[in-house]
Write an enzyme that holds these catalytic residues in place. Structure first.
Site, PDB file in Angstrom:
ATOM      1  N   LYS A 180      14.087  10.420  -0.084  1.00  0.00           N
ATOM      2  CA  LYS A 180      13.065  10.191   0.771  1.00  0.00           C
ATOM      3  C   LYS A 180      12.321  10.861   1.455  1.00  0.00           C
ATOM      4  O   LYS A 180      13.221  11.201   3.150  1.00  0.00           O
ATOM      5  CB  LYS A 180      14.591   8.719   1.644  1.00  0.00           C
ATOM      6  N   SER A 234      15.134  17.119  12.466  1.00  0.00           N
ATOM      7  CA  SER A 234      16.052  16.944  13.543  1.00  0.00           C
ATOM      8  C   SER A 234      17.525  16.943  14.147  1.00  0.00           C
ATOM      9  O   SER A 234      18.204  16.812  12.862  1.00  0.00           O
ATOM     10  CB  SER A 234      15.963  15.957  14.577  1.00  0.00           C
ATOM     11  N   GLU A 255      19.772  21.064   7.634  1.00  0.00           N
ATOM     12  CA  GLU A 255      18.911  22.459   8.481  1.00  0.00           C
ATOM     13  C   GLU A 255      18.074  21.378   9.454  1.00  0.00           C
ATOM     14  O   GLU A 255      17.320  20.344   9.342  1.00  0.00           O
ATOM     15  CB  GLU A 255      18.408  22.405   7.190  1.00  0.00           C
ATOM     16  N   CYS A 289       9.795  24.689  11.830  1.00  0.00           N
ATOM     17  CA  CYS A 289      10.805  25.491  11.961  1.00  0.00           C
ATOM     18  C   CYS A 289      11.840  26.842  12.496  1.00  0.00           C
ATOM     19  O   CYS A 289      11.708  26.867  13.235  1.00  0.00           O
ATOM     20  CB  CYS A 289      12.595  24.832  11.435  1.00  0.00           C
ATOM     21  N   GLN A 336       4.225  13.564  18.047  1.00  0.00           N
ATOM     22  CA  GLN A 336       4.443  14.598  18.563  1.00  0.00           C
ATOM     23  C   GLN A 336       3.186  15.237  19.661  1.00  0.00           C
ATOM     24  O   GLN A 336       3.776  16.324  19.956  1.00  0.00           O
ATOM     25  CB  GLN A 336       4.020  14.884  17.077  1.00  0.00           C
ATOM     26  N   GLU A 390      13.513  22.502  21.875  1.00  0.00           N
ATOM     27  CA  GLU A 390      11.946  22.575  20.742  1.00  0.00           C
ATOM     28  C   GLU A 390      11.362  22.004  21.284  1.00  0.00           C
ATOM     29  O   GLU A 390      11.096  20.788  21.646  1.00  0.00           O
ATOM     30  CB  GLU A 390      13.658  22.618  19.497  1.00  0.00           C
TER      31      GLU A 390
HETATM   32  P1  NAP Z   1      13.474  13.608  12.061  1.00  0.00           P
HETATM   33  O1  NAP Z   1      12.570  12.458  12.846  1.00  0.00           O
HETATM   34  O2  NAP Z   1      14.777  13.776  11.998  1.00  0.00           O
HETATM   35  O3  NAP Z   1      13.062  12.613  10.214  1.00  0.00           O
HETATM   36  C1  NAP Z   1      13.457  13.495   8.929  1.00  0.00           C
HETATM   37  C2  NAP Z   1      13.352  12.532   7.979  1.00  0.00           C
HETATM   38  O4  NAP Z   1      15.456  12.359   8.317  1.00  0.00           O
HETATM   39  C3  NAP Z   1      12.707  11.954   7.864  1.00  0.00           C
HETATM   40  O5  NAP Z   1      12.795  11.475   6.571  1.00  0.00           O
HETATM   41  C4  NAP Z   1      13.224  10.585   8.249  1.00  0.00           C
HETATM   42  O6  NAP Z   1      12.726   9.517   8.415  1.00  0.00           O
HETATM   43  C5  NAP Z   1      14.384  10.464   8.358  1.00  0.00           C
HETATM   44  N1  NAP Z   1      15.466   9.836   9.473  1.00  0.00           N
HETATM   45  C6  NAP Z   1      15.236   9.399  10.524  1.00  0.00           C
HETATM   46  N2  NAP Z   1      15.438   8.650  11.460  1.00  0.00           N
HETATM   47  C7  NAP Z   1      17.264   8.815  10.335  1.00  0.00           C
HETATM   48  C8  NAP Z   1      18.347   7.701  10.342  1.00  0.00           C
HETATM   49  N3  NAP Z   1      18.968   8.137  11.379  1.00  0.00           N
HETATM   50  N4  NAP Z   1      19.125   8.388   8.927  1.00  0.00           N
HETATM   51  C9  NAP Z   1      18.916   9.246   8.459  1.00  0.00           C
HETATM   52  N5  NAP Z   1      17.471   9.678   8.325  1.00  0.00           N
HETATM   53  C10 NAP Z   1      16.954   9.383   9.266  1.00  0.00           C
HETATM   54  O7  NAP Z   1      12.366  15.212  12.198  1.00  0.00           O
HETATM   55  P2  NAP Z   1      11.026  15.032  11.951  1.00  0.00           P
HETATM   56  O8  NAP Z   1      10.586  14.423  13.101  1.00  0.00           O
HETATM   57  O9  NAP Z   1      10.420  14.693  10.358  1.00  0.00           O
HETATM   58  O10 NAP Z   1      10.962  16.689  12.130  1.00  0.00           O
HETATM   59  C11 NAP Z   1      10.780  17.620  13.074  1.00  0.00           C
HETATM   60  C12 NAP Z   1      11.907  18.162  13.016  1.00  0.00           C
HETATM   61  O11 NAP Z   1      12.831  19.346  11.360  1.00  0.00           O
HETATM   62  C13 NAP Z   1      11.843  19.793  13.907  1.00  0.00           C
HETATM   63  O12 NAP Z   1      13.109  18.942  14.764  1.00  0.00           O
HETATM   64  C14 NAP Z   1      11.770  20.567  13.114  1.00  0.00           C
HETATM   65  O13 NAP Z   1      12.582  21.861  14.243  1.00  0.00           O
HETATM   66  C15 NAP Z   1      13.239  20.211  11.886  1.00  0.00           C
HETATM   67  N6  NAP Z   1      12.538  20.995  10.962  1.00  0.00           N
HETATM   68  C16 NAP Z   1      13.820  22.296  10.630  1.00  0.00           C
HETATM   69  C17 NAP Z   1      13.829  22.742   8.857  1.00  0.00           C
HETATM   70  C18 NAP Z   1      15.002  23.533   8.858  1.00  0.00           C
HETATM   71  O14 NAP Z   1      14.820  24.139   7.634  1.00  0.00           O
HETATM   72  N7  NAP Z   1      15.936  24.199   9.567  1.00  0.00           N
HETATM   73  C19 NAP Z   1      12.550  22.829   8.505  1.00  0.00           C
HETATM   74  C20 NAP Z   1      11.697  21.678   8.954  1.00  0.00           C
HETATM   75  C21 NAP Z   1      12.245  21.760  10.246  1.00  0.00           C
HETATM   76  P3  NAP Z   1      11.306   8.390   8.580  1.00  0.00           P
HETATM   77  O15 NAP Z   1      10.238   9.759   8.637  1.00  0.00           O
HETATM   78  O16 NAP Z   1      10.621   7.556   8.125  1.00  0.00           O
HETATM   79  O17 NAP Z   1      11.609   8.449  10.330  1.00  0.00           O
END
Ligand code: NAP
Ligand code: MG
Length: 488
Positions: A180, A234, A255, A289, A336, A390
């Site tokens: 997904k 996140s 991650e 990230c 964002q 962050e």
């Molecule tokens: P996010 O809101 O956590 O979303 C990540 C994924 O999880 C999306 O596919 C999202 O779907 C899904 N999701 C949301 N709520 C969920 C739940 N309750 N249960 C399971 N899955 C769920 O993060 P984002 O806003 O897309 O990405 C930004 C974050 O990613 C930042 O904090 C960044 O630091 C982190 N990041 C970390 C790395 C690393 O390798 N450390 C790399 C890249 C990004 P939807 O899109 O449909 O909401």
């Protein structure tokens, strides 16, 4: 092949068929460069759709394991070739969908090709060791075996590279998958899955499903037939993933975010450190990230560094990422954009000094896109929210310190531990930093962002839980061991 046109509707891919959701509803993916531009529609899937995807993956796992690693690698080589032939289209889709500049999007898609080839090559590399037995007549060895169904949940910021660096090792090591993507980058992800679908995987091996995180994402995490979960995103969601996996007794790899420091020592090369901070902080609009977000500068060089940094930052061109000559695009989404704007206000209220940027670019030429100029706060203090939290946008905080010891303490003063850099010409400082810094990626005279596909990737502390991704390290997560003893 599914049509590659703007504003198309993309389906789920379940059991080797492109299918609409039972909900008959779709979600829009919009462009951050113009919120009235719909880049495409994706399925707003239900838990019933998800269950079909997981069942398909579950039913396929036995045969996929038996096909063997070599044959699995051969299919990944085909995916690599198909993706390579579509770099231009997929990169343009990525730029339209999440706003990364076209050269960055092309670079990322080419990286996806290289990752596929790396893991395709794993098809012919070793998957176990011979270990001497205490019985001289016995042969004892380990064999890595697949886990089963792997659930993959990804963020929007690297819509090609992150899915590929999870899908490719999961598949070559013999797992079946349910993937997904983030809703905000799901059209790009669908185009990547088209490349996989055309390479000839057996039915049910690879399943792709779009929809809301709280329904489909949460559903993957909780599904009893999912045997392992790999998640990037996140911290808030990452914690839910770890907890839920622990409760079910399954493997997870999570991650999460970062608050990546760069230290500029008094003996640093000024030009190189300024260039690296700008690239690390503002490429991809700060939405990596591994992006640089706090810059810790020794007092002796602080004023000179600050002046040069501002001077170079003010040369950055911001605008529509499809246009040539644009260095930095918009924030990837309205939420964002709002987050970044609110942190700029928080920084001002906390008493940090806004020395450049912080402006929202509006007006006709900006088409209601989510543009903010590269932002630098000076005189930041360690307890400020802009230094601890962050932001995930084009904002950095400068912190002045007396010496290297204080600099390393300031760098480690965070719950995160993904990437950290130092700029110095002193070998003692290299060694001290490499030894004391709390980060999974340690960079000396190199920017904080930048990952090589053949090396382990991941963070310490609040940035990551579970074994590392990429390179050989990925094998740890996607396989289990059998220890086998044969007695003649
Ligand atoms: P996010 O809101 O956590 O979303 C990540 C994924 O999880 C999306 O596919 C999202 O779907 C899904 N999701 C949301 N709520 C969920 C739940 N309750 N249960 C399971 N899955 C769920 O993060 P984002 O806003 O897309 O990405 C930004 C974050 O990613 C930042 O904090 C960044 O630091 C982190 N990041 C970390 C790395 C690393 O390798 N450390 C790399 C890249 C990004 P939807 O899109 O449909 O909401
Ligand atoms: Mg979008």
């Amino acid at each position: 092949m599914v049509s590659i046109t703007k504003d198309a509707t993309f389906k789920n891919y379940i059991n080797n068929e492109w299918k609409e959701s039972d909900s008959t509803k779709v979600l829009e993916s919009i462009s951050p460069m113009n919120k009235s531009e719909v880049v495409g529609h994706i399925q707003n899937s239900t838990l019933e759709d998800l269950d079909k995807a997981v069942q398909a993956a579950h039913n396929a796992k036995e045969n996929w394991r038996k096909i063997g690693q070599h044959a699995r690698g051969q299919i990944l080589f085909k995916v690599a070739n198909i993706l390579e032939s579509r770099i231009d289209d997929i990169a343009e889709t990525m730029t339209r969908e999440m706003g990364k500049t076209l050269p960055e999007a092309k670079g990322e898609t080419a990286r996806g090709v290289a990752i596929l080839r790396y893991y395709a090559g794993e098809g012919v590399r070793k998957n176990g060791d011979v270990i001497p037995s205490s019985d001289n007549e016995a042969l004892m060895f380990t064999k890595r075996v697949p886990i089963g169904v792997v659930g993959i949940v990804t963020p929007w910021n690297f819509p090609v590279a992150i899915p590929v660096w999870k899908l490719a090792p999961a598949l070559v090591y013999g797992n079946t998958v349910v993937f997904k993507p983030a809703t905000e980058a799901a059209v790009t992800a669908a185009k990547v899955i088209e490349c996989f679908s055309e390479a000839g995987f057996p039915e049910g091996v690879l399943n792709f499903i779009t929809g809301s995180g709280s329904i489909v994402g949460q559903g993957i995490i909780e599904h009893p037939q999912v045997n392992a979960i790999t998640f990037t995103g996140s911290e808030a969601v990452g914690k839910v993933v770890s907890k839920s996996a622990a409760e079910r007794g399954i493997k997870s790899q999570v991650e999460m975010g970062g608050k990546n420091p760069v230290i500029v020592a008094k003996d640093a090369d000024l030009d190189k450190s300024v260039e690296a901070v700008i690239s690390g902080a503002f490429r991809s609009t700060g939405q990596k990230c591994t992006a640089t977000s706090k810059v810790i500068v020794e007092a002796a060089i602080y004023e000179a560094f600050k002046e040069k940094l501002v001077q170079e930052t003010e040369k950055i061109t911001v605008g529509n990422s499809l246009n040539e000559g644009i260095w930095m695009g918009p924030c990837a989404s309205e939420s964002q954009f709002n987050t970044v704007k609110s942190y700029i206000e928080i920084g001002k209220e906390e008493g940090a000094q806004l020395i450049t940027g912080g402006e929202v670019l509006q007006g006709k030429e900006y088409d209601n896109g989510f543009y903010i100029t590269p932002t630098i706060f000076a005189n930041a203090k360690l307890d400020m929210r802009i230094v601890q939290e962050e932001i995930f946008g084009p904002v950095i905080a400068l912190i002045e310190v007396a010496d290297i010891q204080e600099a390393i303490q300031a760098a480690n003063n965070t719950k995160y531990g993904l990437s950290a850099s130092i700029f110095t010409s002193n070998i003692g400082s290299f060694l001290k930093f490499a030894d004391e810094i709390e980060a999974g990626l340690v960079r000396i005279n190199a920017e904080s962002a930048g990952v090589e596909l053949q090396a382990p990737f991941g963070g310490m502390k609040g940035s990551g839980v579970g074994s590392r991704e990429q390179g050989e390290a990925a094998q740890e997560f996607y396989t289990e061991f059998k220890t086998i003893l044969i007695k003649g």
